[in-house]
Motif scaffolding. Sequence first.
Motif, PDB file in Angstrom:
ATOM      1  N   PHE A 277      34.584 -28.860 -70.182  1.00 38.28           N
ATOM      2  CA  PHE A 277      35.526 -29.330 -69.365  1.00 38.28           C
ATOM      3  C   PHE A 277      36.077 -30.926 -70.156  1.00 38.28           C
ATOM      4  O   PHE A 277      37.165 -30.956 -70.154  1.00 38.28           O
ATOM      5  N   LEU A 278      35.158 -31.564 -70.267  1.00 43.46           N
ATOM      6  CA  LEU A 278      35.328 -33.023 -70.822  1.00 43.46           C
ATOM      7  C   LEU A 278      36.074 -32.908 -72.085  1.00 43.46           C
ATOM      8  O   LEU A 278      36.998 -33.786 -72.634  1.00 43.46           O
TER       9      LEU A 278
ATOM     10  N   PHE B 262      31.658 -39.901 -70.406  1.00 49.17           N
ATOM     11  CA  PHE B 262      30.890 -38.665 -69.604  1.00 49.17           C
ATOM     12  C   PHE B 262      30.697 -37.686 -70.647  1.00 49.17           C
ATOM     13  O   PHE B 262      29.568 -36.969 -70.648  1.00 49.17           O
ATOM     14  N   TYR B 263      31.574 -37.502 -71.713  1.00 54.52           N
ATOM     15  CA  TYR B 263      31.212 -36.535 -72.836  1.00 54.52           C
ATOM     16  C   TYR B 263      30.126 -36.777 -73.480  1.00 54.52           C
ATOM     17  O   TYR B 263      29.304 -35.794 -73.563  1.00 54.52           O
TER      18      TYR B 263
ATOM     19  N   PHE C   2      30.215 -28.625 -68.078  1.00 54.05           N
ATOM     20  CA  PHE C   2      30.934 -30.247 -68.458  1.00 54.05           C
ATOM     21  C   PHE C   2      31.393 -30.619 -69.926  1.00 54.05           C
ATOM     22  O   PHE C   2      32.165 -31.246 -70.133  1.00 54.05           O
TER      23      PHE C   2
ATOM     24  N   THR D 206      25.264 -25.581 -66.649  1.00 52.47           N
ATOM     25  CA  THR D 206      26.043 -26.626 -66.141  1.00 52.47           C
ATOM     26  C   THR D 206      26.332 -27.657 -67.274  1.00 52.47           C
ATOM     27  O   THR D 206      27.635 -28.130 -67.208  1.00 52.47           O
ATOM     28  N   GLN D 207      25.659 -27.737 -68.328  1.00 54.68           N
ATOM     29  CA  GLN D 207      25.903 -28.749 -69.385  1.00 54.68           C
ATOM     30  C   GLN D 207      26.952 -28.017 -70.258  1.00 54.68           C
ATOM     31  O   GLN D 207      27.836 -28.686 -70.588  1.00 54.68           O
TER      32      GLN D 207
ATOM     33  N   THR E  20      32.916 -20.613 -68.938  1.00 55.94           N
ATOM     34  CA  THR E  20      31.502 -20.522 -68.533  1.00 55.94           C
ATOM     35  C   THR E  20      31.147 -19.471 -67.485  1.00 55.94           C
ATOM     36  O   THR E  20      30.049 -18.867 -67.628  1.00 55.94           O
TER      37      THR E  20
ATOM     38  N   THR F  90      26.856 -36.049 -71.448  1.00 54.47           N
ATOM     39  CA  THR F  90      26.844 -34.688 -71.247  1.00 54.47           C
ATOM     40  C   THR F  90      25.929 -34.025 -72.192  1.00 54.47           C
ATOM     41  O   THR F  90      25.114 -32.998 -72.032  1.00 54.47           O
TER      42      THR F  90
ATOM     43  N   PHE G  31      39.196 -28.493 -66.276  1.00 55.46           N
ATOM     44  CA  PHE G  31      38.269 -27.974 -65.361  1.00 55.46           C
ATOM     45  C   PHE G  31      38.559 -26.490 -65.449  1.00 55.46           C
ATOM     46  O   PHE G  31      37.548 -25.783 -65.230  1.00 55.46           O
TER      47      PHE G  31
END
Length: 312
Positions: free
Chosen positions: A107-108, A72-73, A104, A100-101, A161, A76, A154
């Motif tokens: 977060f990741l 997922f990382y 994530f 959004t980018q 952000t 992104t 998260f």
Amino acid sequence: MEEINETSKIQFFFHPLSADPKVQLVISAAFLVMYLTSLSGNATAAVIVQVNRALHTPMYFFLANLAVLEIFYSSTVAPLALVNLLTMGRIPISLSGCGTQMFFFVFLGCADCILLGIMAYDRFVAIRDPLRYTLIMRWQLCAQLATGALVLGFLLALQLTALIFHLPFCGHNRITHFYCDVLPILRLACGDTRMPEAMIFIVSVITLTIPFSLISISYIFIVAAILKIRSAEGRHKAFSTCSSHLTVVLLQYGCCSLIYLRPSSSYNPEMGRVVSVVYTFVTPVLNPLIYSMRNKELKDALNRVMKRHLLC
């Protein structure tokens, strides 16, 4: 309403890595190969751990979680980076898309760093107290630690952000990077950036300094425990297991620390782009390779699965 409309119209453009289209094409080809290798390698590691009951241990549970996180990382950053490399940065990204980018990515990335710290604790318990290892690292605790890494990542990403994209953006709208990273976006804001800069420092300490300090302490005890093992084979197996984790840790934490554990005013866009290639493209490729090459059980499981499919 006018302010909302003006904000919705803000668009960013990514700065090309090279002014030469041919060089851009070569770079995009290299990025594509690394991205596909990362996807296939991490997916293979996660599937092998899932289908092989002999690998249903805490160590491989965390390894499978790390592999899924890396998938997922990478996803992104890589797809959007590849599109902008091929189009020479002519395709814009909206303010919401950039936010959004970034969310994530942070977060990741935070969850990834925290999980590496948890994996060091797992190796510490396994080598320091092998007889009580299964009692200490029970499945409930493993699930709680993995979930805690995601929840903490998260929350940190959400706060960071929100602070950055609460700032006004005006004038220059070209990002000196190939994705929406924290510091390049912060340089485009025209408001007071002291709060976001303080938050960047807090996030860096929580996800880099504290886990790396715990990892370093853990490895002091781990090395002391390994040296007490009498058999050469046992010492070699223990060092092999830990050295793979330590290699990943040094790459991930070392490169991230060069960018985020320093004053924002000293940020160098050119160095930032080069170093970020390591932890966005290179490290996700190396993770499954390092763990599979340095881990006999994972290699044996992979060989058994491949032989089974070939026979079928």
